[in-house]
Motif scaffolding. Structure first.
Motif, mmCIF file in Angstrom:
data_model
loop_
_atom_site.group_PDB
_atom_site.id
_atom_site.type_symbol
_atom_site.label_atom_id
_atom_site.label_comp_id
_atom_site.label_asym_id
_atom_site.label_seq_id
_atom_site.Cartn_x
_atom_site.Cartn_y
_atom_site.Cartn_z
ATOM 1 N N PHE A 1 18.880 18.326 -22.592
ATOM 2 C CA PHE A 1 17.901 18.527 -23.661
ATOM 3 C C PHE A 1 17.694 20.035 -23.790
ATOM 4 O O PHE A 1 16.955 20.640 -23.014
ATOM 5 C CB PHE A 1 16.582 17.818 -23.338
ATOM 6 C CG PHE A 1 16.678 16.315 -23.390
ATOM 7 C CD1 PHE A 1 16.401 15.624 -24.555
ATOM 8 C CD2 PHE A 1 17.054 15.588 -22.272
ATOM 9 C CE1 PHE A 1 16.485 14.238 -24.609
ATOM 10 C CE2 PHE A 1 17.143 14.210 -22.311
ATOM 11 C CZ PHE A 1 16.866 13.525 -23.483
ATOM 12 N N GLY A 2 18.369 20.648 -24.748
ATOM 13 C CA GLY A 2 18.404 22.095 -24.838
ATOM 14 C C GLY A 2 17.150 22.714 -25.412
ATOM 15 O O GLY A 2 16.280 22.033 -25.963
ATOM 16 N N GLN A 3 17.067 24.043 -25.285
ATOM 17 C CA GLN A 3 15.963 24.819 -25.864
ATOM 18 C C GLN A 3 16.574 25.892 -26.761
ATOM 19 O O GLN A 3 17.537 26.569 -26.383
ATOM 20 C CB GLN A 3 15.118 25.451 -24.760
ATOM 21 C CG GLN A 3 13.888 26.200 -25.292
ATOM 22 C CD GLN A 3 13.999 27.693 -25.088
ATOM 23 O OE1 GLN A 3 14.349 28.141 -24.013
ATOM 24 N NE2 GLN A 3 13.706 28.459 -26.121
ATOM 25 N N PHE A 4 16.029 26.039 -27.963
ATOM 26 C CA PHE A 4 16.663 26.841 -28.998
ATOM 27 C C PHE A 4 15.639 27.745 -29.688
ATOM 28 O O PHE A 4 14.439 27.495 -29.644
ATOM 29 C CB PHE A 4 17.329 25.939 -30.043
ATOM 30 C CG PHE A 4 18.284 24.928 -29.454
ATOM 31 C CD1 PHE A 4 19.622 25.226 -29.329
ATOM 32 C CD2 PHE A 4 17.829 23.682 -29.023
ATOM 33 C CE1 PHE A 4 20.510 24.305 -28.791
ATOM 34 C CE2 PHE A 4 18.708 22.761 -28.486
ATOM 35 C CZ PHE A 4 20.043 23.069 -28.364
ATOM 36 N N ASP A 5 16.153 28.762 -30.357
ATOM 37 C CA ASP A 5 15.345 29.701 -31.132
ATOM 38 C C ASP A 5 15.919 29.740 -32.544
ATOM 39 O O ASP A 5 17.073 30.123 -32.753
ATOM 40 C CB ASP A 5 15.400 31.083 -30.485
ATOM 41 C CG ASP A 5 14.455 32.083 -31.151
ATOM 42 O OD1 ASP A 5 14.105 31.872 -32.331
ATOM 43 O OD2 ASP A 5 14.082 33.062 -30.495
#
Length: 1014
Positions: free
Chosen positions: A273-277
């Motif tokens: 479950f990735g984290q993105f900008d």
């Protein structure tokens, strides 16, 4: 350290300015062997070069004979040396495998007194072992060690441990002491042995097959002894131990003072479950933030539905419920094979000269799974607006509506780029690590006498090489290309993992066809070699003195050491990564691994020593209260050609027997350790760590954006470490005072007690990028800065943040320079206690008792000038308590270094039956990575840290030997249980839930051994 001209070397040796090594006698005598296999003398004294000198109880030496070795239950050299109480933490071990920058595989190290890996010299039959090719950082510094697993316990006649600094005798690396392994030579006959072991309640098992044969030839003038062995262990998954199966260990501290402490939930923010900008205004999506991470839709605070049961939540730090268990699918104990072969040849060329040859080969094969690759926080990856699976891509693709674009946003019709800041490639699979090692050793020499003078001269050549191959790694360049494809065969990082159990596995993996294009294997090759030539002469009766004969020894030695560390082209700067979206450059193209250059080095060392043994008073002189008084003087000079440094170190030791059975002993010596070849030749290692930029956080505190520095959000920081030829050897001063008691009214009993103290100065280390940033913070509060913290020019945003705070604006940290330097000093001291009792035969069989204990009294490390500046800032209240300086002050029981370690055994034999009982104790330590949420007031500085309980294990063995005239004659069956009560290693906040450098995860082990002599 004394730095002098090399021309004084000959003067020192020739004039015997300093006399040789303070020798010693062995307090633990050799076991009686009912059927001696060898005609070799049973006692070899480590610590003196004077052959035949009658020196008793001068230096502290522990000896493990064959029976003591068998009591330990060791299946490897690592397990054997761990049973020595004076041995400290084992930095090189198979659980310490999380990064390619560690010495991975089937390897063990030695660290007497906990003075640091690389301060203990390992010998085989009195001559140096080569170093293991791998190295790793210890207290931020690359350290090296010989590999204890190269020593197969079944080939060892005894282990001699000199528990005192011996640089004056053996040279560099002997600061903490010397361990000499005496091999079984001069066999007459042979043996075959089979051994099977299984860990109770697990799938772990191992077996060993070995044999040996020795025979005389040439009319008894020569002997050839050969050995061979094979060992296999199948490995054990981490899931079979509850403390190792899951990074979330909160259930294991329920009911304790640390119940609910978040430090025990080490599930990682990098998961499927990735984290993105989003590279678009914060309000352009329902998320309401440019930063978001994915989570199951059943979780709270969903802001945008991504379909498939997952959603986006605003923020940059994933909630604990979605974090990943890095131990999922890992091996706790690796699968391994070991092969060893050895030959020892001796031949009398004449009545006064003997030739000898030793040849050995060792190979280990090690394989294990570790956690899947993740990107580094300092190396985010850009996702193009045109990437097929970009949820904020263009509204249309090839004239058709883009089915991947999420509705309900005000993102530009052309789409928006994303920055992937956290992601673990779980669907690529666990990293599959294999480490293969080969080691060769050849010794050839002559020994004998010229009249009354004994001599020994020999040549050693030894080399070792390793190949560390990591499969299922990720190329950043190829991965970014695959993600940014505009077709459905692109890699999709937005499909999450398992919605029912987010922390384990990936239930929505990408197809193999989209993974294979960026799946790579990455290697690290290493090698070391040692060439050594020496010549030694000695005489134990040079001059008659009133107290006995004067003994002397002298010698010269030359050695050449080399090493190389060859990294994969994707790590060494040959193939790099330049982000196609952001343009950012990174020297490594491997996800999750910082760049490391290829490194190599070589060193030549020239040395000379001299030694004198002076018997001042003997019992024949009838001096009241002086039964015997002996003095040893030693000196060595050693020149290191690569760093152009020369060290001269003396040693003085004495023993005083007051009355028969009561002897006092003492020694004073200087020592040195040259910076290892890695420290000198490292051309620039890059490391990425998460660090707090305190000066920026202070501005945020002043503006009310965060409450205090404790809430400072970490960020990826690049630090550069490099070696230099300007490093000088570390100095040490050793003091040892002790007593030996052999009461005549209890025949067979020996008691020893020794006090030791070691002071080390100029320790090679790095200041630490976290300490450098804290020092920069301190100086910027006063208008200055730390030049080793290199920052970018302040942006308009930075200037606005610092406006009105009274602090000059500071730009983002670009990198930190953290070179190796001669920095701190250290004083450590403690006590050793020993008991050996061969109980007289009262008709109940033969009893033998042993006890060996080490009590560490203190371990204090003092800071260099920059460290003192930090400590002064904390003491003055200028630096808040949130800023700490690690690795300084009293380090007793801190992250290792227990106060007490001891082992003891009882052996009983009667006729064909032998029974052994062995106990091993490792005392309590504190894990400083976990502290109480509500601190308590205590005089104990460690009272608020997590206590790691003591660890006590017992081994039980029963053996039966057949002695008759049948074909079974010479057969021995032995049954043993290691860790009789199945004790788990005490819980700690470590990768696998325990301190692998102190404790073992094997649990109760059943052991059956069959041996046949012929």
């Amino acid at each position: 350290m004394n730095t002098i001209k090399i021309t004084r070397m000959a003067l020192l040796c020739g004039a015997s300015l300093f006399a040789g090594a303070a020798p010693t006698a062995v307090w633990a005598q050799e076991a009686e062997q009912p059927e001696p296999e060898s005609a070799e003398p049973e006692i070899v004294v480590v610590g003196t070069q004077i052959q035949g000198a009658q020196i008793n109880d001068v230096l502290p030496v522990t000896v493990l004979d064959e029976q003591a070795i068998e009591n330990t239950g060791a299946a490897s050299g690592d397990e054997l040396f761990r049973a020595i109480p004076q041995a400290g933490t084992v930095a090189f071990n198979e659980q310490n495998e999380t990064t390619a920058n560690n010495a991975r595989g089937d390897v063990g190290s030695i660290n007497l007194r906990d003075l640091g890996t690389g301060n203990t010299l390992l010998l085989i039959n009195g001559r140096r072992m080569t170093l293991h090719p791998g190295f790793q950082t210890e207290l931020l510094v690359p350290v090296v060690s010989s590999d204890t697993n190269e020593i197969a316990p079944g080939s060892v006649r005894r282990i001699e441990v000199l528990r005192d600094g011996a640089s004056a005798i053996y040279g560099a690396d002997a600061v903490a002491g010397v361990i000499n392994t005496v091999l079984k030579g001069n066999l007459r006959g042979g043996f075959l042995e089979a051994d099977w072991r299984a860990s109770d309640g697990t799938s772990l098992y191992s077996y060993r097959l070995s044999g040996g044969l020795g025979f005389d030839f040439g009319g008894g003038r020569g002997n050839l002894t050969v050995y061979g062995g094979y060992y296999h262990e199948n490995g054990m998954p981490a899931s079979e131990r509850d403390y190792a199966a899951d990074d979330n260990r909160l259930p294991l501290v329920e009911g304790t003072d640390f119940e609910g402490d978040s430090s025990f939930n080490n599930r990682n923010t990098f998961g499927p479950f990735g984290q993105f900008d989003i590279q678009a205004p914060s309000g352009s999506t329902p998320i309401g933030d440019d930063d978001f991470y994915l989570q199951p839709s059943t979780f709270d605070n969903c802001r945008l539905d991504f379909g498939g049961g997952i959603c986006a939540r605003n923020g940059s730090t994933p909630t604990s419920a979605v974090r990943y268990n890095r131990n999922s699918g890992n091996n706790l104990i690796s699968e391994k094979n070991r092969y060893n072969a050895m030959a020892l040849l001796s031949y009398e060329l004449s009545s006064s000269v003997e030739a000898y040859v030793e040849a050995s080969y060792y190979r280990s094969e090690n394989r294990r799974n570790i956690t899947p690759s993740a990107i580094l926080s300092a190396v985010p990856v850009g996702i193009s607006r045109d990437a097929y699976y970009n949820p904020f891509g263009p509204e249309t693709r090839d004239g058709e509506p883009n089915p991947q674009r999420l509705p309900g946003t005000t993102i530009s019709p052309d789409g928006a780029d994303l920055i992937m800041e956290r992601y673990r490639f779980v669907d690529v699979g666990n990293r599959d690590i294999s480490v293969d090692k080969n080691a060769y050793r050849m010794v050839a020499g002559l020994r004998g006498n010229f009249g009354a003078w004994d001599f020994d001269t020999g040549f050693v050549y030894s080399e070792a090489d390793t190949i560390d191959l990591a499969r299922n790694r990720v190329s950043l360049t190829l991965m970014q290309q695959q993600i940014n494809l505009t077709t459905p065969d692109a890699y999709n990082p937005f499909n999450g993992g398992c919605v029912d159990d987010p922390g384990n596995g990936d239930c929505t993996p990408n197809p193999q066809s989209s993974i294979d294009p960026f799946r790579i294997s990455v290697f690290r090759k290493g090698g070391t070699s040692l060439a050594l030539a020496d010549f030694k002469i000695s005489r134990d009766d040079l001059l008659p003195l009133p107290g006995g004969d004067l003994g002397v020894a002298a010698g010269v030695e030359w050695r050449k050491e080399t090493f190389y560390d060859d990294r994969d082209p994707r790590l060494d700067g040959t193939i790099t990564f330049t982000d196609s979206v952001t343009g950012e450059f990174n020297g490594s193209d491997v996800a999750g691994t910082s760049p490391s250059p290829d490194t190599s080095g070589r060193r030549q060392v020239y040395s000379a020593f001299a030694e004198v043994f002076v018997p001042i008073v003997s019992r024949d002189l009838n001096v009241p209260l002086v039964e015997e008084l002996n003095l040893q003087l030693a000196g060595r000079i050693e020149h290191f050609k690569d760093i152009d440094e020369t060290a001269a170190v003396p040693r003085v030791a004495a023993s005083w027997t007051v009355v028969p059975g009561v002897t006092f002993r003492g020694a004073w010596s200087r020592g040195f350790r040259a910076p290892n070849l890695v420290q000198v030749n490292d051309e620039g290692t890059t490391r990425s760590n998460t660090r707090d930029d305190f000066i920026v956080c202070q501005a945020q505190v002043e503006k009310g954006l965060i409450d205090d520095l404790g809430a400072c959000p970490g960020a990826g920081v690049i630090s550069y470490r490099s070696g230099t030829e300007n490093l000088v050897p570390e100095d040490s001063t050793n003091i040892n005072l002790g007593a030996v008691f052999e009461p005549g009214f209890i025949p067979g009993l020996t008691l020893t007690v020794d006090y030791w103290r070691v002071k080390q100065t100029g320790l090679v280390g790095t200041f630490g990028d976290d300490n450098a940033i804290a020092l920069d913070y301190l100086r910027r509060l006063d208008g200055g800065s730390n030049p080793n913290v290199v920052r970018l020019a302040p942006t308009a945003e930075d200037i606005a943040l610092f406006e009105g705070t009274g602090i000059a604006p500071a730009g983002k940290i670009d990198y930190v320079i953290d070179d190796y330097l001669n920095l701190d000093s250290r004083i450590s001291k403690g006590w050793d206690f020993g008991l050996f009792y061969r109980v007289p035969d009262f008709g109940l069989g033969k009893f033998r008792l042993r006890f060996n204990a080490a009590r560490l009294k203190s371990f204090v490390q003092s800071a260099g000038p920059d460290g003192q500046e930090l400590l002064a800032g904390i003491a003055a209240g200028v630096l808040p308590l949130d800023v700490t300086v690690g690795g300084l002050g009293e380090l007793l029981e801190v992250n290792g270094r227990p106060k007490w370690r001891f082992s003891g055994s009882v052996n009983w034999g009667s006729g064909p039956v032998d029974v052994g009982l062995f106990g091993n104790y490792v005392g309590k330590v504190y894990d400083t990575s976990v502290s109480r949420d509500d601190p308590i007031v205590s005089d104990d500085p460690n009272a608020n840290f997590f206590p790691v309980d003591p660890f006590f294990t017992m081994n039980l063995s029963v053996a039966y030997s057949i002695k008759n005239d049948t074909p079974l004659d010479g057969t021995r069956l032995r049954f043993a249980i290691n860790n009789l009560f199945d004790e788990d290693p005490p819980l700690a906040d470590e990768t696998y839930g325990f301190y692998s450098d102190l404790h073992s995860a094997r649990g109760r082990v059943f052991h059956v051994e069959l041996r046949k002599k012929f």
